[in-house]
Write a protein that holds these residues in place. Structure first.
Motif, PDB file in Angstrom:
ATOM      1  N   ARG A 178       0.832  -1.204   0.000  1.00 26.41           N
ATOM      2  CA  ARG A 178       0.000   0.000   0.000  1.00 26.41           C
ATOM      3  C   ARG A 178       0.867   1.255   0.000  1.00 26.41           C
ATOM      4  O   ARG A 178       0.387   2.343  -0.315  1.00 26.41           O
ATOM      5  N   HIS A 233       4.684   1.024  -0.950  1.00 27.03           N
ATOM      6  CA  HIS A 233       5.833   0.858  -1.853  1.00 27.03           C
ATOM      7  C   HIS A 233       5.422   0.148  -3.133  1.00 27.03           C
ATOM      8  O   HIS A 233       4.793  -0.904  -3.077  1.00 27.03           O
ATOM      9  N   LYS A 244       4.696  10.966   3.154  1.00 25.25           N
ATOM     10  CA  LYS A 244       4.150  11.240   4.480  1.00 25.25           C
ATOM     11  C   LYS A 244       4.376  12.708   4.811  1.00 25.25           C
ATOM     12  O   LYS A 244       5.476  13.089   5.202  1.00 25.25           O
ATOM     13  N   ALA A 302       8.650  12.486   3.640  1.00 21.62           N
ATOM     14  CA  ALA A 302       9.446  11.278   3.364  1.00 21.62           C
ATOM     15  C   ALA A 302       8.704  10.412   2.349  1.00 21.62           C
ATOM     16  O   ALA A 302       7.490  10.284   2.407  1.00 21.62           O
ATOM     17  N   LEU A 343      10.585  -0.452  -4.463  1.00 20.66           N
ATOM     18  CA  LEU A 343      11.500  -1.412  -3.835  1.00 20.66           C
ATOM     19  C   LEU A 343      12.118  -2.412  -4.815  1.00 20.66           C
ATOM     20  O   LEU A 343      12.947  -3.232  -4.419  1.00 20.66           O
ATOM     21  N   TYR A 372      15.848  -2.008  -4.698  1.00 24.88           N
ATOM     22  CA  TYR A 372      16.426  -1.483  -3.455  1.00 24.88           C
ATOM     23  C   TYR A 372      17.637  -2.298  -3.018  1.00 24.88           C
ATOM     24  O   TYR A 372      18.683  -1.756  -2.702  1.00 24.88           O
ATOM     25  N   MET A 398      13.517  -4.269   9.230  1.00 26.62           N
ATOM     26  CA  MET A 398      12.164  -4.724   9.570  1.00 26.62           C
ATOM     27  C   MET A 398      12.062  -5.184  11.019  1.00 26.62           C
ATOM     28  O   MET A 398      11.001  -5.110  11.633  1.00 26.62           O
ATOM     29  N   TYR A 400      18.398   1.833  11.491  1.00 25.45           N
ATOM     30  CA  TYR A 400      18.339   2.948  10.539  1.00 25.45           C
ATOM     31  C   TYR A 400      19.351   4.013  10.946  1.00 25.45           C
ATOM     32  O   TYR A 400      19.441   4.369  12.127  1.00 25.45           O
ATOM     33  N   ILE A 449      13.149   6.718  11.694  1.00 26.85           N
ATOM     34  CA  ILE A 449      12.675   6.482  10.325  1.00 26.85           C
ATOM     35  C   ILE A 449      11.210   6.883  10.221  1.00 26.85           C
ATOM     36  O   ILE A 449      10.438   6.731  11.182  1.00 26.85           O
ATOM     37  N   ALA A 450      10.847   7.404   9.035  1.00 27.74           N
ATOM     38  CA  ALA A 450       9.478   7.880   8.822  1.00 27.74           C
ATOM     39  C   ALA A 450       8.555   6.756   8.359  1.00 27.74           C
ATOM     40  O   ALA A 450       7.521   7.010   7.767  1.00 27.74           O
ATOM     41  N   SER A 488       5.742  -2.147  10.057  1.00 24.17           N
ATOM     42  CA  SER A 488       4.655  -2.489   9.138  1.00 24.17           C
ATOM     43  C   SER A 488       4.355  -3.974   9.038  1.00 24.17           C
ATOM     44  O   SER A 488       3.416  -4.353   8.340  1.00 24.17           O
ATOM     45  N   LEU A 489       5.137  -4.826   9.695  1.00 25.84           N
ATOM     46  CA  LEU A 489       4.843  -6.263   9.632  1.00 25.84           C
ATOM     47  C   LEU A 489       3.798  -6.617  10.680  1.00 25.84           C
ATOM     48  O   LEU A 489       4.082  -6.601  11.880  1.00 25.84           O
ATOM     49  N   VAL A 499      10.462 -11.543   3.214  1.00 24.72           N
ATOM     50  CA  VAL A 499      10.262 -10.371   2.363  1.00 24.72           C
ATOM     51  C   VAL A 499      11.628  -9.845   1.918  1.00 24.72           C
ATOM     52  O   VAL A 499      11.792  -9.372   0.789  1.00 24.72           O
ATOM     53  N   LEU A 558      12.768  -9.471  -1.950  1.00 28.78           N
ATOM     54  CA  LEU A 558      13.305  -8.241  -2.550  1.00 28.78           C
ATOM     55  C   LEU A 558      14.699  -8.463  -3.138  1.00 28.78           C
ATOM     56  O   LEU A 558      15.126  -7.721  -4.027  1.00 28.78           O
TER      57      LEU A 558
HETATM   58  C1  HEC Z   1       2.623   3.318   5.695  1.00 29.28           C
HETATM   59  C2  HEC Z   1       3.494   3.307   4.563  1.00 29.28           C
HETATM   60  C3  HEC Z   1       4.605   2.266   4.527  1.00 29.28           C
HETATM   61  C4  HEC Z   1       4.493   0.901   4.615  1.00 29.28           C
HETATM   62  C5  HEC Z   1       3.227   0.079   4.831  1.00 29.28           C
HETATM   63  C6  HEC Z   1       5.835   0.367   4.414  1.00 29.28           C
HETATM   64  N1  HEC Z   1       6.717   1.399   4.239  1.00 29.28           N
HETATM   65 FE1  HEC Z   1       8.716   1.205   3.890  1.00 29.28          FE
HETATM   66  N2  HEC Z   1       8.924   3.241   3.915  1.00 29.28           N
HETATM   67  C7  HEC Z   1       7.892   4.146   4.076  1.00 29.28           C
HETATM   68  C8  HEC Z   1       8.437   5.484   4.098  1.00 29.28           C
HETATM   69  C9  HEC Z   1       7.622   6.779   4.240  1.00 29.28           C
HETATM   70  C10 HEC Z   1       9.839   5.352   3.956  1.00 29.28           C
HETATM   71  C11 HEC Z   1      10.895   6.473   3.977  1.00 29.28           C
HETATM   72  C12 HEC Z   1      11.437   6.548   5.378  1.00 29.28           C
HETATM   73  C13 HEC Z   1      12.344   7.729   5.631  1.00 29.28           C
HETATM   74  O1  HEC Z   1      12.809   8.340   4.662  1.00 29.28           O
HETATM   75  O2  HEC Z   1      12.595   8.022   6.819  1.00 29.28           O
HETATM   76  C14 HEC Z   1      10.101   3.921   3.830  1.00 29.28           C
HETATM   77  C15 HEC Z   1      11.357   3.366   3.636  1.00 29.28           C
HETATM   78  C16 HEC Z   1      11.618   2.027   3.408  1.00 29.28           C
HETATM   79  C17 HEC Z   1      12.909   1.481   3.071  1.00 29.28           C
HETATM   80  C18 HEC Z   1      14.176   2.291   2.848  1.00 29.28           C
HETATM   81  C19 HEC Z   1      14.957   2.534   4.084  1.00 29.28           C
HETATM   82  C20 HEC Z   1      16.228   3.283   3.722  1.00 29.28           C
HETATM   83  O3  HEC Z   1      17.293   2.677   3.727  1.00 29.28           O
HETATM   84  O4  HEC Z   1      16.135   4.477   3.417  1.00 29.28           O
HETATM   85  C21 HEC Z   1      12.742   0.135   2.925  1.00 29.28           C
HETATM   86  C22 HEC Z   1      13.815  -0.887   2.569  1.00 29.28           C
HETATM   87  C23 HEC Z   1      11.363  -0.162   3.190  1.00 29.28           C
HETATM   88  N3  HEC Z   1      10.709   1.004   3.465  1.00 29.28           N
HETATM   89  C24 HEC Z   1      10.832  -1.427   3.137  1.00 29.28           C
HETATM   90  C25 HEC Z   1       9.513  -1.718   3.474  1.00 29.28           C
HETATM   91  C26 HEC Z   1       8.984  -3.061   3.533  1.00 29.28           C
HETATM   92  C27 HEC Z   1       9.771  -4.325   3.227  1.00 29.28           C
HETATM   93  C28 HEC Z   1       7.675  -2.939   3.906  1.00 29.28           C
HETATM   94  C29 HEC Z   1       6.696  -4.047   4.165  1.00 29.28           C
HETATM   95  C30 HEC Z   1       7.084  -5.063   5.103  1.00 29.28           C
HETATM   96  C31 HEC Z   1       7.386  -1.510   4.063  1.00 29.28           C
HETATM   97  N4  HEC Z   1       8.524  -0.810   3.794  1.00 29.28           N
HETATM   98  C32 HEC Z   1       6.142  -0.985   4.415  1.00 29.28           C
HETATM   99  C33 HEC Z   1       6.550   3.842   4.180  1.00 29.28           C
HETATM  100  C34 HEC Z   1       6.011   2.576   4.304  1.00 29.28           C
END
Ligand code: HEC
Length: 211
Positions: free
Chosen positions: A50, A52, A84, A90, A95, A98, A113, A135, A140-141, A145-146, A168, A172
């Protein structure tokens, strides 16, 4: 000479298996585990899609994982990069690649995670950020999420958070490098071929010398 051979016989396996990899495909000859990839895909769909996208993964590639065309269509319908506003805009990036851009990418995603902790009382948290020990900077923003219970295993039990994080991360790694298995198989065949060629060459020489 014999001492050198003996040393090699001991050292080579030691080097190959040093720091036993967390992921089978990180070892010299190991490939992807399809069952893991399927759980990883289910985890992505339930917990990441939802926010990525996975724009660079083709439907055909996903079908090689054993997904039905309907599942593939469902996947591709989801996933748009989310921003966000409360966290300084952010962006949840795509992905697909990535892990290709990160050394030990799969381990890094697993650590991220599973790296969420309760913020300590003396910490000043940025708005919309969460404490994560994996991080850089610790904030982290992305919310944890698991969700426990979001993915079911073949035995009818829910996948635990570490299992989802592991699979996961493996998924990836596969999206970043879906032809890894093929390349390793080709490499192995080439090595076997050269070995056989070496043995044949040796035998030919040996028979000539005894004549
Ligand atoms: C609610 C929205 C949301 C969900 C759901 C979510 N993410 Fe994210 N993710 C983000 C945001 C926003 C960032 C950027 C964070 C920041 O810049 O601080 C991010 C960043 C990341 C990053 C990059 C971190 C880095 O090195 O900069 C990874 C890898 C990642 N997410 C993997 C996942 C995985 C795998 C899942 C599912 C298990 C997931 N995300 C679920 C919003 C989400």
């Amino acid at each position: 000479m014999r001492a050198i051979l003996l040393a090699l016989a001991v050292l080579l396996p030691a080097v190959a298996f040093a720091g036993a990899p967390q992921f089978g495909f990180q070892s010299w000859f190991g490939g992807f585990d399809k069952a893991e990839l399927q759980i990883g895909f289910a985890t992505y769909q339930a917990n990441c899609a939802r926010c990525h996208s996975l724009n660079l993964v083709s439907p055909n590639e996903l079908q090689t994982l054993g997904l039905t065309p309907a599942q593939v269509t469902a996947l591709l319908a989801k996933g748009k990069p989310v921003t966000k506003p409360e966290a300084g805009g952010a962006v949840a990036g795509d992905l697909s690649l990535y892990e290709a851009g990160h050394r030990h990418g799969a381990s890094a995603v697993f650590d991220l995670m599973t790296g969420y902790r309760t913020a300590l009382p003396n910490m000043t948290m940025l708005p919309g950020h969460y404490y994560n020990i994996a991080y850089p900077g610790g904030q982290i923003a992305m919310a944890p999420s698991l969700k426990p219970g979001s993915v079911m295993l073949a035995d009818g039990k829910a996948a635990s958070v570490p299992v989802m994080a592991h699979d996961v991360a493996a998924f990836l790694a596969w999206t970043a490098d879906p032809t890894l298995d093929e390349r390793k198989a080709t490499g192995l065949r080439a090595i076997l071929f050269l070995l056989v060629l070496g043995v044949v060459g040796f035998l030919v020489m040996a028979t000539r010398m005894t004549r």
